[in-house]
Design an enzyme around this catalytic site. Structure first.
Site, PDB file in Angstrom:
ATOM      1  N   THR A   1      25.739  -8.190  -4.771  1.00 43.85           N
ATOM      2  CA  THR A   1      25.254  -8.039  -3.655  1.00 43.85           C
ATOM      3  C   THR A   1      25.605  -9.336  -2.535  1.00 43.85           C
ATOM      4  OG1 THR A   1      23.427  -9.784  -4.502  1.00 43.85           O
ATOM      5  CG2 THR A   1      23.059  -7.617  -4.739  1.00 43.85           C
TER       6      THR A   1
ATOM      7  N   THR B   1      17.871 -14.195  -9.576  1.00 46.30           N
ATOM      8  CA  THR B   1      18.748 -12.902  -9.255  1.00 46.30           C
ATOM      9  C   THR B   1      20.107 -12.848  -9.729  1.00 46.30           C
ATOM     10  OG1 THR B   1      17.531 -12.328  -7.416  1.00 46.30           O
ATOM     11  CG2 THR B   1      19.304 -10.984  -7.815  1.00 46.30           C
TER      12      THR B   1
ATOM     13  N   GLU C   1      25.694 -19.032  -2.825  1.00 47.85           N
ATOM     14  CA  GLU C   1      25.749 -18.674  -1.434  1.00 47.85           C
ATOM     15  C   GLU C   1      26.118 -19.695  -0.616  1.00 47.85           C
ATOM     16  OE1 GLU C   1      22.381 -14.787  -1.708  1.00 47.85           O
ATOM     17  OE2 GLU C   1      21.852 -16.937  -1.020  1.00 47.85           O
TER      18      GLU C   1
ATOM     19  N   ASN D   1      20.514 -17.289   4.697  1.00 44.18           N
ATOM     20  CA  ASN D   1      19.395 -16.889   4.360  1.00 44.18           C
ATOM     21  C   ASN D   1      17.906 -17.053   5.278  1.00 44.18           C
ATOM     22  OD1 ASN D   1      19.465 -15.997   1.396  1.00 44.18           O
ATOM     23  ND2 ASN D   1      20.314 -18.293   1.267  1.00 44.18           N
TER      24      ASN D   1
END
Lengths: 413, 413
Positions: B160, B197, B282, B410
């Site tokens: 992702t 996740t 991230e 985000n």
């Protein structure tokens, strides 16, 4: 019950009696900028004191000292507080410095050292510059006055990364006479319930028993200072102290009209100071109220509220005006609270109306409301209401968004 | 014990036998960008499967389905996984979609639906585009191959916000023959121990009993996928599945040399995949290893490690190359672990040398080392060792810094 007047700038209510204050510059930060950094508040008559402190196991020396003082003493005279240095993780030398601060104040006031509370806030792990502190205490003692400006100076001297002064006062008419409350507080980072680098000092001229002061303060702190979060970091120095000196001549006892009035006013002052702390959180752009209802227990509701209020992903999405309710559900799911997708309901609210815009109810999304959610989350302040549908527990938390500015601000000291 | 070869790019070890794979584009994200988003892995022979799933109470439909399958079945055929949509918080329709995915695959493979695991990752709260998924499954079935490239395609299709593929394989020479392990994983946000996740699928050609597979996987996950954190957010979809199809002819039993060898290799593969997830967190700029020693219990050590690894203030200071050990002490203090300033010791380490640069020991700061700390914290990877001095509990956690880039990335999806 709520026959009190409140002043958000701390100067609009009738005068509190029997306290004098000062706030001075003694250059603890070593910046020669004239910034006030030492605060002193002293009562004419002996005070009953109640205190609530951080539960952090690395509690700073002044916090440990304050706990001991409350455990062994009954009447107190006031407090000295400095900003710019937390006197935390400073070993036995740090405790010695806190004791020296007590002693320096007590000598000048001709009272016992153990009648003077000490508070510190600022950088962790550095020794206090005691030569500066000593000069600051001398200056603060000679500057003590019972006027409004001196009180505001004291409030300014405890600020650290705050961008504005945080004060609130209240006056209450009772059948026994007018009584007063005056409070000051500081934030603005390391803020998490159970109190994080926040200090609050509240003075009142009512007379209160020690046990009564303690239970009143704990109840008010639970719904105010312990119901806010900025970054989830609980500090080593958090302190809330309530000083009641009785100079109004009004004695407050449980199960009286005065008790109820005083409690309502104290609760309002604590709530106002707490909201000022969260509203001035480091580099925030939004304040978000998280209301949990229908939880199995109040503790479950609290877990759920804090999971939302401390989730990096949730807080980042608030910053971006993104009504990302999936992240709310995710945070709820790992909160530890009892829940299931089948019973949960979720709303975004602009104001006080609890069920204004439904988002999710028992497995179904109200997709048609997307534009409405987006409009609400774009506001500077909004509310999220979650009903877990498993019981009657409730909780309430004021949180903030997480911004790039916060990370940049805190990447170095 | 460690007589295995490991390949960090997944293609350097001897060929795993009896599995075929494919990764295809079916445009789940609705971007017409050709990005692979549906992954299929199928075993020739029935597999023993072990699984570890998120503990999030909002567990996605495929997670709930997987748990049920493991509870009631003994042998399985493979899995289908999609990225771009988490199929979480999608109510009974979401479970229906997961069951449909099983059925579509099973019909083509001529097996039972309950032999096919389903995984989804992506946005929460949106219905799967089942028409696209159906076409994707058709394409994936017709693309199934047992070559390296097909395995890599499958690994790419689960990504992702990851910036790179995460694979690792191992081969082990045993007296009974050569055995193989091949693993793939995805990150890169909503990452917190108890698995967030992240998906990981590990295939091996050894034969394993169901109970043995379960205990082996749990042990390996504890020290790998459950020992990382990026943002402290535990996802609704985390899944690690181990498929053992026995096609090597080597049966692995406890208390044998093969068991030890296989466990070491499986542990190495899990550790490598977990470090790849945290290293691709991230918008991170640093990976920080947090080692807690001398805690009262392992649980206390774990609390202490996670308080450090999830503190916004600590993570922000890492981003700024600021060796702000006061924030470490603060986080330790509120972690809930038993400790006191008097017994705690803290080091910054560049590599494997545990006591390289002392920071704080039993109330005293090693101020003279400030430049050394600063140099270590400026590295892309470093280690923090804390000895709480209260017992023999230990814990180990891989964390990251928190960057302005993370918040920006985000703030909206």
């Amino acid at each position: 019950m709520s026959n009190f007047q409140i002043s958000e700038d701390g100067v609009g209510c009738g005068e509190i009696t029997g306290f004098s204050a000062s706030g001075v510059h003694c250059d603890i930060r070593d910046k020669q900028d004239g910034r006030l950094d030492l605060s002193l508040v002293v009562s004419e008559c002996p005070c009953t004191v109640a205190g609530v402190f951080t539960r952090n196991k690395m509690a700073a020396a002044p916090v440990r000292l304050g706990r001991e003082m409350l455990a062994s003493g009954d009447y107190f005279k006031g407090f000295v507080a400095n900003s710019g240095n937390a006197n935390a993780c400073t070993g036995s030398a740090g405790m010695q410095d806190a004791l020296t601060m007590q002693k320096l104040v007590a000598e000048k006031l001709d009272c016992l050292p153990e009648e003077i509370f000490v508070s510190s806030t600022g950088r962790i792990g550095e020794k206090l510059p005691m030569n500066k502190i000593e000069k600051g205490i001398d200056l603060a003692i000679s500057s003590l006055k019972d006027d409004k400006q001196s009180g505001l100076n004291a409030a300014d001297a405890i600020l650290t990364s705050d961008t504005c002064r945080k004060v609130c006062s209240a006056s209450v008419e009772t059948d026994l006479g007018e009584i007063h409350i005056a409070g000051m507080a500081k934030g603005a980072g390391m803020i998490e319930p159970n109190m994080a680098t926040m200090l609050a000092f509240i003075c009142t001229d009512v007379a209160l028993g020690k046990g009564e002061a303690d239970s009143l303060l704990r109840e008010c702190v639970g719904s105010s200072f312990n119901a806010i979060t900025v970054d989830g970091d609980e500090s080593t120095n958090d302190t809330v102290l309530l000083f009641a000196n009785g100079s109004s001549g009004v004695y407050i006892e449980p199960d009286t009209q005065e008790w109820d009035s005083f409690k309502a006013a104290l609760s309002a002052v604590c709530g106002s100071l707490a909201r000022k702390i969260v509203g001035d959180g480091e580099k925030i752009t939004k304040v978000v109220e998280v209301c949990i209802e229908g939880a199995t227990t109040n503790n479950d509701a609290n877990l759920a509220a804090r999971a939302i209020g401390n989730s990096l992903l949730v807080k980042s999405s608030w910053y971006g005006n993104d009504p990302n309710w999936g992240r709310l559900m995710d945070a709820l799911g790992y909160s530890g609270a009892e829940m299931s997708e089948e019973t949960i309901q979720l709303w975004y609210c602009e104001g006080e109306d609890h069920d204004s815009v439904p988002v999710f109810a028992r497995g179904e999304v109200f997709d048609g409301n997307k534009k409405l959610w987006k409009a609400i989350v774009a506001k500077r302040q909004f509310k999220i209401v979650v009903n877990l549908g498993t019981g009657s527990g409730t909780a309430h938390l004021w949180s903030t968004d997480l911004t790039e500015g916060y990370v940049n601000f805190n990447k170095s000291e």
